[in-house]
Structures are given as C-alpha cells and as structure tokens.
Design a protein around this motif. Structure first.
Motif, mmCIF file in Angstrom:
data_model
loop_
_atom_site.group_PDB
_atom_site.id
_atom_site.type_symbol
_atom_site.label_atom_id
_atom_site.label_comp_id
_atom_site.label_asym_id
_atom_site.label_seq_id
_atom_site.Cartn_x
_atom_site.Cartn_y
_atom_site.Cartn_z
ATOM 1 N N ILE A 292 -17.156 43.394 17.993
ATOM 2 C CA ILE A 292 -16.292 43.947 16.752
ATOM 3 C C ILE A 292 -14.924 44.127 17.026
ATOM 4 C CG2 ILE A 292 -15.945 45.475 14.948
ATOM 5 C CD1 ILE A 292 -19.270 45.954 15.080
ATOM 6 N N ALA A 293 -14.808 44.557 18.366
ATOM 7 C CA ALA A 293 -13.183 44.899 18.748
ATOM 8 C C ALA A 293 -12.429 43.687 19.243
ATOM 9 C CB ALA A 293 -13.238 46.095 19.857
ATOM 10 N N PRO B 43 -13.111 39.320 15.861
ATOM 11 C CA PRO B 43 -12.335 39.244 14.778
ATOM 12 C C PRO B 43 -10.788 38.703 14.516
ATOM 13 C CG PRO B 43 -14.069 41.009 14.389
ATOM 14 C CD PRO B 43 -13.935 40.339 15.669
ATOM 15 N N PRO B 44 -10.192 39.643 15.671
ATOM 16 C CA PRO B 44 -8.710 39.566 15.820
ATOM 17 C C PRO B 44 -8.382 38.184 16.585
ATOM 18 C CG PRO B 44 -9.394 41.278 17.359
ATOM 19 C CD PRO B 44 -10.573 40.982 16.417
ATOM 20 N N GLY C 70 -7.489 40.153 11.587
ATOM 21 C CA GLY C 70 -6.841 41.396 11.601
ATOM 22 C C GLY C 70 -6.192 41.750 12.924
ATOM 23 N N LYS D 190 -7.005 47.581 14.372
ATOM 24 C CA LYS D 190 -7.945 47.732 13.248
ATOM 25 C C LYS D 190 -9.295 47.598 13.623
ATOM 26 C CE LYS D 190 -9.344 45.731 8.953
ATOM 27 N NZ LYS D 190 -9.096 44.389 8.021
ATOM 28 N N TRP D 191 -9.666 46.413 14.299
ATOM 29 C CA TRP D 191 -10.866 46.406 14.905
ATOM 30 C C TRP D 191 -11.386 47.265 15.798
ATOM 31 C CZ3 TRP D 191 -13.999 44.074 11.722
ATOM 32 C CH2 TRP D 191 -13.664 43.369 10.812
ATOM 33 N N TYR E 216 -10.578 50.267 16.144
ATOM 34 C CA TYR E 216 -10.932 51.458 15.054
ATOM 35 C C TYR E 216 -12.275 51.354 14.569
ATOM 36 C CZ TYR E 216 -10.441 54.755 11.405
ATOM 37 O OH TYR E 216 -10.933 55.890 10.669
ATOM 38 N N ASN E 217 -12.578 50.156 14.107
ATOM 39 C CA ASN E 217 -14.104 49.885 13.707
ATOM 40 C C ASN E 217 -15.206 49.921 14.774
ATOM 41 O OD1 ASN E 217 -12.963 49.394 11.067
ATOM 42 N ND2 ASN E 217 -12.568 47.283 11.258
ATOM 43 N N ALA E 218 -14.703 49.550 15.880
ATOM 44 C CA ALA E 218 -15.621 49.391 17.115
ATOM 45 C C ALA E 218 -16.069 50.878 17.463
ATOM 46 C CB ALA E 218 -15.079 48.672 18.301
ATOM 47 N N CYS F 215 -18.503 46.864 10.549
ATOM 48 C CA CYS F 215 -18.562 45.424 10.606
ATOM 49 C C CYS F 215 -17.582 44.767 9.759
ATOM 50 C CB CYS F 215 -19.793 44.658 10.634
ATOM 51 S SG CYS F 215 -21.042 45.128 12.126
ATOM 52 N N GLY G 27 -15.099 46.240 8.184
ATOM 53 C CA GLY G 27 -14.023 47.160 8.206
ATOM 54 C C GLY G 27 -13.588 48.236 7.023
#
Length: 678
Positions: free
Chosen positions: A323-324, A327-328, A333, A337-338, A340-342, A646, A648
């Motif tokens: 997840i970290a 996506p980026p 994103g 941001k990711w 943080y989500n991780a 996942c 966000g």
C-alpha cells in the motif's frame, strides 16, 4: 522439578505467547504452559533456580514484566502515569479547541505546543517501548503507533497525532482494567480452599497451616467458617453449604459420622471433624488443581488462533508495504499519503483482541462450569462437550443411585405381601449379599422362628420353618406372569409361595436430565450396562433414553461408544468405566469418589448427581459462541478499516479503535461468562 512462577505486569497476550514459546524452546525447560488468566507460568526443569533465566527471557521480549514466586496483591492507588494522562487529556482537548475555533499564526503555534505536550505526557512509555522493540527488530503495535504518530507530526497533523496517542493510551488503560477485573473474578475460585485450620493442641485451640494437618487429626470448624480438609463429623450437628463445590444451593444437614467436604461452608453450629485426607488430596484442593491444570489443555480454537497470529502478522506487514509503495509508483498519489494509509493498516491489523479474548473465554467458561458443579479439565474438552451429539450413560451409579431396594412384592399363596417380605427377610437375615441386605432393610419386623440356616452361592438361602424348608433365592420352575420380572423367589416345602423384585433405584433427576439434553439438541441418548436385559429395559423406559444395551463387558462398552457417529459424551462412575471415559470425546465422571474414573475422565460432576450436566452443556456452548463472536467481530472491524485504508478513506484514529477499542469490547464481552449463574 515442577515450578510455578507468577509473571506480573504481563497484560499483552500476544507477548505472553512469545514468552511461553521462547521458554519452551530454551534447553532445560519442559511442559511449559503460561496461563494468561492467572499469570501463572508452569514448567518442569532440572535447574535449581530458573527464575533469573526466566526473567532474562521476559526482558528480551516484553519490558516491565516481573518474575515472582508468589502473587503479590497491590493496593489500588492513583499512579503517576494516570495523573500525566489526565493532564494530557486536558491539553489534547485544548489543542482540538484551538484547531477548530482559532485560525491565526499564534493558534498554529499553540496547537503544535499543546499537541506535542499531550502526546509526550500520554505516550512516552509507548514511544520508549516502541524504540526498544525497533532496536530488537520486533515490529509490533508500540512500534507501529510510534511511527504513525511521528508521521502525523511530520505531515503537520498535530492534533490527529495527539488524539491517536490519547485514544491508544486510554484504550490500553481500559483494556488493562478489563483484563484485571476478569483475573480477579477468576482468582475468587481460590477462596474455596482455606489455608489454615484450627486443631486441638494440649486442650487448646490452635490455628495452623492447613497443609500441616495430617489425616486422622481432629479439627474445629467454627460457625460460618469454610472447611479446610475433607473429614467425618465426630462432634456436633449443623448444615453445610457446598454451593462452591457442587453448584447445589441448598445446604445439607450433617451430624456425627457424616462426611463433609473441604470448601463447604459450615452453618450456625460448631463442628469437630476427623480428617480423612491430607490437605493436598482434599476435594477443594483437587478442584483447584483441575481448574488450574485446565489452562494447559488448549482447545482447537486457541491453538488455531496462535497459528493464525504467526501467519497473519507477516501478511499484514507485506500488505502495508504494498500500500505504501505501489499506488504512488503508478501515479495514484503521493508517497506521504500512502505511507499514512499503510500505517493505518499496520495499527488496525494487530491481533491482540483475538489473542487475549480467546484463551480468556476458555478459562472463564471452565471457571463458570466449576461453580455449577462441573470440573472440566481443559479447553478441548469444553469444545467436545459443546459439540457432543451423543450422550451415553452407564446405568448403575449413574442413571441409578447404585442402591438396591425392594421394588415389588408378589404373593402366590395365602400369605400376604407383607408376610412374604418378612419371611424373605427372616431367611436372608445372616446373608451379606446386597440383595439380601436390601430385603432386610425394607421388611417389617416380625416374630418368625427359623433354624438350620444355610446359604449356597448363586442359589440363595434356606432355613427350617414350621417343619418345612423355607428357601429364598433363584427358582427353576414355571413362574406366573405377575412375577415374571421378579428376581428373588420364596418357596416353602418346595412350593412357590411368593416373589420379590429387588432393583436399583433410579435417580430422581435422571429423567429430567435426559429430557433437558434432548431439548438442547442431543441427537442420541444411550444407556450401556452389564446388567440383565430386563433390568436395563426397565430403567431405560423410566428415564427416557433413546436406546439401551445390556450384559456388556467393559470392552463391549468401548466398542459401542466407538461405533457412534459424531461427538460422544460418556457419563460413568465406576472403575470399569475408565476405558470408555478415556475413549470418548468428553468423558464425565460421577462425583469425586473413584480415583480411576476421575483420572480417566475429562470432566467431573463434583456433586455426584446429574443435575449439573445440562448446565455444563449450556455453559460450554455459550463459551464457544462467545469465542466465535469475538473472532468474527474483531476480524470484521479490522477488515473494514483495512479496506477503507486501501482506498485512502481511513484515519489513524480508526485503526486505534480497530485495535485497542475492539480488544476492550472483546474482553468485556468475554467477562460475561464469569457471571453465569449457578
């Protein structure tokens, strides 16, 4: 040597599991078992003083754990960390108010200062612990929390960082209180065994350690005191409340020569009893030992959760990394941001709620059953009782009392039924056979003169009566239909004059217990006995079992149990039941009498009656429902937060709720089991 140590300040079940595993994998330690509910660590070792090494193992896994030889009761007082948390909560609320209500440069500085102060005051222990774990390359919730809070401050989310810290710390505090409350309820079981006894020494009463009292000594039981050791009353009469032992709420009357059990509470009168067992072999001590040993017999769900946690955590760490990073990299994103989500995923995925609540539920269920009068030796037997579909009973001493009585008297001559019974008692007077004793007990006294008594094994007794031979026992001739079910026949001068049916007494509760088991969904109720076909069918019809089999040897009973489909709960009382008790999924022994049956059984009906069996089934099923509910609830909440993360859509505070909040709810829900009524 066998050792029992207390691990104080260990409220993390996940860490407890790691400590237990680490000790078990260390050379020189065998049969390692840690009971999270009572904080007891048990093991066998040839080492003289293993406590120091155990302390080192604990320190390498969980800071703050103290290894002690005995439990120490701490006085409740407001700790410094509680005061700091109260101050931190006030600062956190102030930071939130400034953040929402005031928007200027001064407010931003104030929000940062207040949030940082609240975070440090509330979470300094978490951060120190997290840093130590990170150095040891152990990624667990304190590390994840520390990283999440630091990341929030770096990203400018000062208030969120403070609120997450406060929420986590308050949740941990509530979790500790909930676990401690459950532990206190469980520890109440130990109150059934007094540690002291009053003996008569040189004519004076003297209070001594109960374990120093030998069998055969006289001890004094004062009004409303608990009996420390099993014994027989030698002076006085009173009532004894055995509710803590048998689950029966009605006190029983006792007088001279009556047996009393340790753990019972004396009524209003003073008693003197002669002890019949040593302290460690008495009923209360054996009950406590069974309940404490039960923790070592882990259920399938408990073992599954341990294996699940070992696999689950690495999978969640791997998911968080994906997840970290992913996506980026594909343009969905920024990395901040990711990441943080991780962090949300990592904090939410902590398995503590399940790892704590499942073993606590097993022990709570076992404790509740013990108060109802059923001692269950472990979680796996609790599961077996909850899922049993076949309930199989021995006859004599289980569905029946094992005490013979005269069930029927038939006159086949001019003699009345009372006269037939009196004649039978007269000719059986000198026989020691159980059937003869039953007839003599129930016959009315009569002036009957007999002479030339004799007894033939397997045939019966005889004597001269008014010039003719009076015989009482078996009969090979034709029997009238109204006496076909009798087993003792009386002849005078070779002529059949009467018959008596002597039978076992069916327990008062047997029919009701069978009915309750059927209402609970028992698919099959069976009676197995070595008695005759006629006796078996008579008892089976009276108690209402679905089927019965008679004239069985112990090996035949074993084969009969093995032939049944589905889980089997076998209830028996005798030494000859030991093989079947061992072979069944849950073997239940009647009472604390037969040592062989108790050793072979998986559970014991301590009252010696069947009353508590349906209660135990309900308690076992409620325990298993609680475990399933906790697992489903915890995984569902965690899955929801992880899915939101996942996409966000989740904040770190949600992950704290999914971790600590869910754990508190699961522990409190599990604690209900300790409140099950007798």
């Amino acid at each position: 040597m066998k050792y029992t140590l207390i691990l104080e300040n260990l409220n993390c079940a996940h860490c407890a599991g790691k400590i237990e595993q680490a000790i078990a994998e260390t050379d020189g330690y065998e049969k390692v078992s840690f009971n999270f509910a009572t904080k007891e660590l048990r093991f066998e070792s040839e080492k003289k003083n293993p406590a120091a090494e155990i302390q080192q193992i604990c320190d390498s896994i969980e800071d703050g754990v103290t290894v002690k030889e005995t439990a120490v009761k701490e006085k409740k007082k407001l700790k410094t960390e509680h005061v700091l948390l109260i101050i931190a909560l006030a600062l956190g609320v102030a930071a939130l108010v400034f953040h929402l209500a005031v928007h200027n440069e001064f407010a931003d500085i104030a929000v940062f200062a207040l949030s940082l102060s609240a975070t440090v005051l509330a979470g300094w222990k978490v951060f120190v612990k997290g840093f130590k774990n990170l150095i040891k390359f152990r990624i667990e919730e304190t590390v994840l929390m520390s990283v999440a809070v630091i990341a929030a401050f770096i990203l400018g989310e000062y208030v969120e960082g403070a609120m997450v810290t406060l929420l986590f710390t308050v949740g941990e505090l509530i979790e500790d209180f909930a676990v401690d409350a459950s532990r206190r309820d469980i520890e109440k079981l130990s109150q059934i065994r007094p540690d002291t006894a009053i003996i008569i020494h040189h004519g004076h009463e003297e209070e001594v350690a109960a374990e120093s009292v030998a069998a055969g000594e006289i001890i004094v039981i004062k009004p409303h005191a608990r009996i420390p050791i099993d014994g027989v009353v030698v002076e006085g009469s009173s009532t004894v409340d055995n509710a803590a032992l048998t689950g029966e709420s009605i006190p029983v009357a006792v007088a001279v020569n009556d047996e009393v059990l340790s753990g019972g509470i004396n009524g209003d009168s003073l008693l003197k009893i002669r002890t019949t067992k040593a302290f460690g072999e008495s009923t209360a001590a054996r009950i406590l030992q069974m309940v404490e040993d039960a923790a070592a017999q882990k259920g399938k769900s408990e073992k599954l959760i341990s294996r699940f946690a070992a696999v689950y955590t690495p999978i969640m760490v791997g998911l968080a990394v994906l997840i970290a990073v992913v996506p980026p990299l594909i343009g969905l994103g920024t990395f901040s941001k990711w990441i943080y989500n991780a962090l949300v995923v990592l904090v939410a995925s902590c398995p503590c709620a399940i790892v704590i609540s499942v073993p606590l539920a097993y022990f709570s269920g076992i404790g509740a059953a013990s108060r109802q009068g059923v001692l269950i030796k472990g979680g796996k037997y609790l599961e077996a009782l909850a899922t049993a579909k076949n309930f199989v009973f021995d006859k004599t001493g289980t569905l029946t009392t094992g005490k013979l009585r005269v069930a029927k008297t038939v006159s086949l001559s001019d003699y009345s039924e009372d006269e037939i019974l009196s004649l039978a008692a007269a000719v059986e007077e000198y026989s020691s056979h159980p059937i003869a004793r039953a007839i003599c007990r129930e016959a009315n006294a009569a002036d009957i003169t007999l002479s030339n008594f004799s007894e033939t094994a397997g045939r019966g007794t005889s004597a001269q009566y008014e010039g003719s031979m009076l015989c009482c026992g078996s009969y090979s001739g034709e029997v009238p239909s109204n006496a076909a079910d009798c087993n003792v026949f009386l002849t005078l001068g070779g002529e059949l004059i009467g018959a008596v049916k002597v039978a076992d007494t069916v327990r008062d509760e047997s029919a009701e217990v069978i009915s309750q088991l059927k209402s609970l969904g028992a698919q099959n109720t069976v009676m197995l006995t070595g008695d005759s076909e006629a006796a078996a069918k008579s008892v089976a019809a009276e108690v209402g079992v679905d089927s019965c089999r008679a004239r069985l040897l112990p090996a035949d009973k074993l084969s009969a149990v093995k032939s049944l489909d589905g889980g089997v709960c076998f209830v028996g009382d005798g030494i000859n039941d030991a093989p079947v008790l061992t072979a069944s999924d849950c073997g239940v022994a009647m009472g604390l009498g037969s040592e062989a049956a108790i050793e072979a059984a998986d559970a014991v009906l301590s009252s010696g009656t069947l009353h508590a069996l349906p209660k135990a089934v309900r308690t076992a099923r409620r325990t298993m429902r609680t475990i399933r509910t906790n697992i489903i609830f915890a995984l569902a909440v965690k899955a929801a937060v992880i899915v939101l993360a996942c996409f966000g859509l989740a904040a770190i505070w949600m992950s704290v709720v999914a971790d600590t909040g869910v754990c508190v709810i699961c522990v409190l829900y599990t604690a209900r089991l300790l409140k099950i009524r007798k």
